[in-house]
Design a protein around this motif. Structure first.
Motif, PDB file in Angstrom:
ATOM      1  N   LEU A 152     103.565  88.782 -16.732  1.00  0.00           N
ATOM      2  CA  LEU A 152     103.732  89.314 -15.379  1.00  0.00           C
ATOM      3  C   LEU A 152     102.446  89.291 -14.562  1.00  0.00           C
ATOM      4  O   LEU A 152     102.487  88.935 -13.373  1.00  0.00           O
ATOM      5  CB  LEU A 152     104.307  90.730 -15.444  1.00  0.00           C
ATOM      6  CG  LEU A 152     104.728  91.351 -14.117  1.00  0.00           C
ATOM      7  CD1 LEU A 152     105.862  90.553 -13.473  1.00  0.00           C
ATOM      8  CD2 LEU A 152     105.161  92.809 -14.315  1.00  0.00           C
ATOM      9  N   PRO A 153     101.290  89.653 -15.126  1.00  0.00           N
ATOM     10  CA  PRO A 153     100.071  89.605 -14.292  1.00  0.00           C
ATOM     11  C   PRO A 153      99.814  88.228 -13.698  1.00  0.00           C
ATOM     12  O   PRO A 153      99.409  88.113 -12.532  1.00  0.00           O
ATOM     13  CB  PRO A 153      98.972  90.008 -15.281  1.00  0.00           C
ATOM     14  CG  PRO A 153      99.660  90.823 -16.320  1.00  0.00           C
ATOM     15  CD  PRO A 153     101.016  90.189 -16.473  1.00  0.00           C
ATOM     16  N   LEU A 154     100.043  87.173 -14.473  1.00  0.00           N
ATOM     17  CA  LEU A 154      99.824  85.812 -13.976  1.00  0.00           C
ATOM     18  C   LEU A 154     100.865  85.432 -12.933  1.00  0.00           C
ATOM     19  O   LEU A 154     100.548  84.790 -11.918  1.00  0.00           O
ATOM     20  CB  LEU A 154      99.851  84.827 -15.142  1.00  0.00           C
ATOM     21  CG  LEU A 154      99.478  83.371 -14.858  1.00  0.00           C
ATOM     22  CD1 LEU A 154      98.096  83.277 -14.206  1.00  0.00           C
ATOM     23  CD2 LEU A 154      99.539  82.554 -16.132  1.00  0.00           C
ATOM     24  N   LEU A 155     102.098  85.826 -13.161  1.00  0.00           N
ATOM     25  CA  LEU A 155     103.150  85.564 -12.184  1.00  0.00           C
ATOM     26  C   LEU A 155     102.859  86.264 -10.860  1.00  0.00           C
ATOM     27  O   LEU A 155     103.043  85.679  -9.785  1.00  0.00           O
ATOM     28  CB  LEU A 155     104.493  86.032 -12.742  1.00  0.00           C
ATOM     29  CG  LEU A 155     105.097  85.183 -13.863  1.00  0.00           C
ATOM     30  CD1 LEU A 155     106.137  85.989 -14.645  1.00  0.00           C
ATOM     31  CD2 LEU A 155     105.726  83.911 -13.307  1.00  0.00           C
ATOM     32  N   LEU A 156     102.386  87.498 -10.927  1.00  0.00           N
ATOM     33  CA  LEU A 156     102.118  88.254  -9.709  1.00  0.00           C
ATOM     34  C   LEU A 156     100.903  87.720  -8.958  1.00  0.00           C
ATOM     35  O   LEU A 156     100.781  87.925  -7.741  1.00  0.00           O
ATOM     36  CB  LEU A 156     101.919  89.739 -10.036  1.00  0.00           C
ATOM     37  CG  LEU A 156     103.161  90.484 -10.540  1.00  0.00           C
ATOM     38  CD1 LEU A 156     102.814  91.926 -10.885  1.00  0.00           C
ATOM     39  CD2 LEU A 156     104.288  90.446  -9.501  1.00  0.00           C
ATOM     40  N   ARG A 157     100.010  87.017  -9.649  1.00  0.00           N
ATOM     41  CA  ARG A 157      98.846  86.432  -8.982  1.00  0.00           C
ATOM     42  C   ARG A 157      99.182  85.108  -8.300  1.00  0.00           C
ATOM     43  O   ARG A 157      98.351  84.559  -7.581  1.00  0.00           O
ATOM     44  CB  ARG A 157      97.711  86.190  -9.989  1.00  0.00           C
ATOM     45  CG  ARG A 157      97.029  87.432 -10.496  1.00  0.00           C
ATOM     46  CD  ARG A 157      95.633  87.114 -11.019  1.00  0.00           C
ATOM     47  NE  ARG A 157      95.619  86.086 -12.042  1.00  0.00           N
ATOM     48  CZ  ARG A 157      95.700  86.334 -13.356  1.00  0.00           C
ATOM     49  NH1 ARG A 157      95.842  87.580 -13.783  1.00  0.00           N
ATOM     50  NH2 ARG A 157      95.647  85.348 -14.223  1.00  0.00           N
ATOM     51  N   THR A 158     100.375  84.586  -8.556  1.00  0.00           N
ATOM     52  CA  THR A 158     100.764  83.283  -8.021  1.00  0.00           C
ATOM     53  C   THR A 158     101.755  83.467  -6.881  1.00  0.00           C
ATOM     54  O   THR A 158     102.804  84.085  -7.045  1.00  0.00           O
ATOM     55  CB  THR A 158     101.404  82.425  -9.126  1.00  0.00           C
ATOM     56  OG1 THR A 158     100.525  82.365 -10.251  1.00  0.00           O
ATOM     57  CG2 THR A 158     101.674  81.017  -8.620  1.00  0.00           C
ATOM     58  N   SER A 159     101.439  82.935  -5.725  1.00  0.00           N
ATOM     59  CA  SER A 159     102.321  83.071  -4.559  1.00  0.00           C
ATOM     60  C   SER A 159     103.670  82.398  -4.820  1.00  0.00           C
ATOM     61  O   SER A 159     103.732  81.302  -5.386  1.00  0.00           O
ATOM     62  CB  SER A 159     101.675  82.442  -3.325  1.00  0.00           C
ATOM     63  OG  SER A 159     100.495  83.119  -2.971  1.00  0.00           O
ATOM     64  N   ASN A 160     104.734  83.072  -4.396  1.00  0.00           N
ATOM     65  CA  ASN A 160     106.094  82.531  -4.484  1.00  0.00           C
ATOM     66  C   ASN A 160     106.503  82.177  -5.913  1.00  0.00           C
ATOM     67  O   ASN A 160     107.258  81.219  -6.138  1.00  0.00           O
ATOM     68  CB  ASN A 160     106.241  81.293  -3.590  1.00  0.00           C
ATOM     69  CG  ASN A 160     105.937  81.593  -2.139  1.00  0.00           C
ATOM     70  OD1 ASN A 160     106.410  82.594  -1.603  1.00  0.00           O
ATOM     71  ND2 ASN A 160     105.137  80.746  -1.511  1.00  0.00           N
ATOM     72  N   ALA A 161     106.024  82.937  -6.882  1.00  0.00           N
ATOM     73  CA  ALA A 161     106.387  82.685  -8.277  1.00  0.00           C
ATOM     74  C   ALA A 161     107.818  83.147  -8.539  1.00  0.00           C
ATOM     75  O   ALA A 161     108.398  83.942  -7.789  1.00  0.00           O
ATOM     76  CB  ALA A 161     105.427  83.388  -9.216  1.00  0.00           C
ATOM     77  N   ARG A 162     108.375  82.640  -9.646  1.00  0.00           N
ATOM     78  CA  ARG A 162     109.773  82.904  -9.932  1.00  0.00           C
ATOM     79  C   ARG A 162     110.007  83.001 -11.439  1.00  0.00           C
ATOM     80  O   ARG A 162     109.415  82.255 -12.218  1.00  0.00           O
ATOM     81  CB  ARG A 162     110.623  81.768  -9.345  1.00  0.00           C
ATOM     82  CG  ARG A 162     112.116  81.990  -9.423  1.00  0.00           C
ATOM     83  CD  ARG A 162     112.867  80.880  -8.681  1.00  0.00           C
ATOM     84  NE  ARG A 162     112.531  80.820  -7.265  1.00  0.00           N
ATOM     85  CZ  ARG A 162     113.367  80.384  -6.324  1.00  0.00           C
ATOM     86  NH1 ARG A 162     114.574  79.966  -6.653  1.00  0.00           N
ATOM     87  NH2 ARG A 162     112.999  80.345  -5.062  1.00  0.00           N
ATOM     88  N   VAL A 163     110.877  83.923 -11.834  1.00  0.00           N
ATOM     89  CA  VAL A 163     111.372  84.023 -13.209  1.00  0.00           C
ATOM     90  C   VAL A 163     112.849  83.669 -13.169  1.00  0.00           C
ATOM     91  O   VAL A 163     113.643  84.344 -12.512  1.00  0.00           O
ATOM     92  CB  VAL A 163     111.189  85.436 -13.792  1.00  0.00           C
ATOM     93  CG1 VAL A 163     111.771  85.517 -15.205  1.00  0.00           C
ATOM     94  CG2 VAL A 163     109.723  85.831 -13.794  1.00  0.00           C
ATOM     95  N   ALA A 164     113.227  82.591 -13.861  1.00  0.00           N
ATOM     96  CA  ALA A 164     114.615  82.133 -13.892  1.00  0.00           C
ATOM     97  C   ALA A 164     115.135  82.264 -15.324  1.00  0.00           C
ATOM     98  O   ALA A 164     114.607  81.621 -16.235  1.00  0.00           O
ATOM     99  CB  ALA A 164     114.714  80.688 -13.423  1.00  0.00           C
TER     100      ALA A 164
END
Length: 326
Positions: A152-164
């Motif tokens: 999650l920390p890496l996902l939140l640092r990336t603009s427009n990230a997505r978990v599918a």
């Protein structure tokens, strides 16, 4: 009630505009984007990994079988894709492996645009994960719950990230049994255990979306199911089903299009759910899918989240850190 309607009937204008024939050509350019796909060495995961690489993404295939992973990487590279592909070691049935994999990703990557929670087991005989969870619930749900929380920390640092997250129509047969989530006392049923794990996948996505909204975070959480796709996942299914699946099911590359739409389509808003459009959502091009009533039970979903946190020991930290990747 407003939220429920929005979740079930996603973007009706898309259907009116005639985009129910959504295909690989509709996948946006993925150059410069980083993608992790669990279970990317075979079946739907392999097809999705190939499609992402063809579109220019940097793809990390995460799976437990190093030989299969290497073969998949070689096969995708032989296509001369616009992007890159590599393999990483991940066993979702062992939380220590999940921790190790996430640690390597966090140390080695600056961004993560898409996490595809694809890997799974289906209709297996009673077996246990390393931490003594029932294999289907432990692999399909708890392993992905832990992995997403750790990344999650890496996902939140990336603009427009997505978990599918990939679920299944089998969720319609699922029940979340809090008295015995891991089948220690009740008589074991392969189908019921699989249905519980896939319902848990769906509830995880909707609860993740709710918590992201509460925290006012831009990360998108989507779900999809492949309908009836003929893959090696059916190897534990009844013999008759194994024989007819290649004839009646969709090819893996067609089944993977629902994953791709959930993972890449700008119209796939957080909390949306995607599946094939025809024959009771078993075949056809991807479009909005029906979210069953049990999956929309917010009280059960919140309790499942708390139980998943307790069982895995993984806490979700909702604060985005500085230095967000563009």
């Amino acid at each position: 009630m407003t939220n429920i309607v929005k979740l079930v009937y996603v973007h009706p204008s898309v259907e009116v505009a005639g985009l129910s024939s959504w295909s690989l050509g509709d996948v946006p350019d993925q150059r410069g984007r980083s993608v992790i796909i669990t279970g990317g060495s075979t079946g739907l995961g392999f097809q999705a990994a190939s499609m992402f690489a063809d579109k220019g993404a940097d793809v990390l295939i995460a799976c437990r079988d190093a030989t299969k992973a290497a073969a998949a990487v070689d096969q995708i590279r032989a296509r001369r894709p616009a992007g890159t592909v590599r393999a990483g070691s991940l066993d979702l049935a062992d939380l220590n492996s999940v921790q190790d994999f996430a640690r390597e990703v966090l140390a080695g990557q600056e961004r993560l645009d898409v996490l595809v929670n694809n890997a799974g087991v289906m209709w297996t005989p009673l077996a246990r994960t390393k931490q003594d969870f029932e294999l289907q619930f432990g692999t399909n749900h708890l392993g992905h719950f832990a992995l997403t929380g750790l990344l999650l920390p890496l996902l939140l640092r990336t603009s427009n990230a997505r978990v599918a997250t990939v679920t299944s129509l089998a969720q319609t047969q699922g029940r979340i049994d809090f008295d015995d989530l891991n089948w220690h006392t009740r008589p074991y049923s392969t189908g019921a255990a699989y249905g519980q794990s896939k319902l848990a996948n769906m509830m995880f996505v909707l609860e993740l979306d709710r918590r992201l909204r509460t925290a006012t975070l831009a990360l998108t959480a989507t779900a999809s199911h492949p309908g009836w796709a003929s893959t090696e996942l059916t190897r534990h299914s009844p013999a008759l089903l194994q024989r007819v699946s290649p004839w009646l099911g969709m090819r893996p590359d067609k089944g993977a299009l629902t994953t791709m739409r959930a993972a890449t389509d700008a119209d796939a808003s957080s909390g949306s759910y995607w599946g094939p459009r025809h024959f009771f959502e078993t075949k056809g091009h991807p479009g909005p899918a029906r979210i069953i009533r049990r999956a929309r039970d917010t009280a059960v979903a919140a309790r499942l989240w708390d139980e998943s946190t307790r069982l895995t020991g993984v806490e979700y930290h909702w604060a985005a850190t500085a230095g967000q990747a563009g």
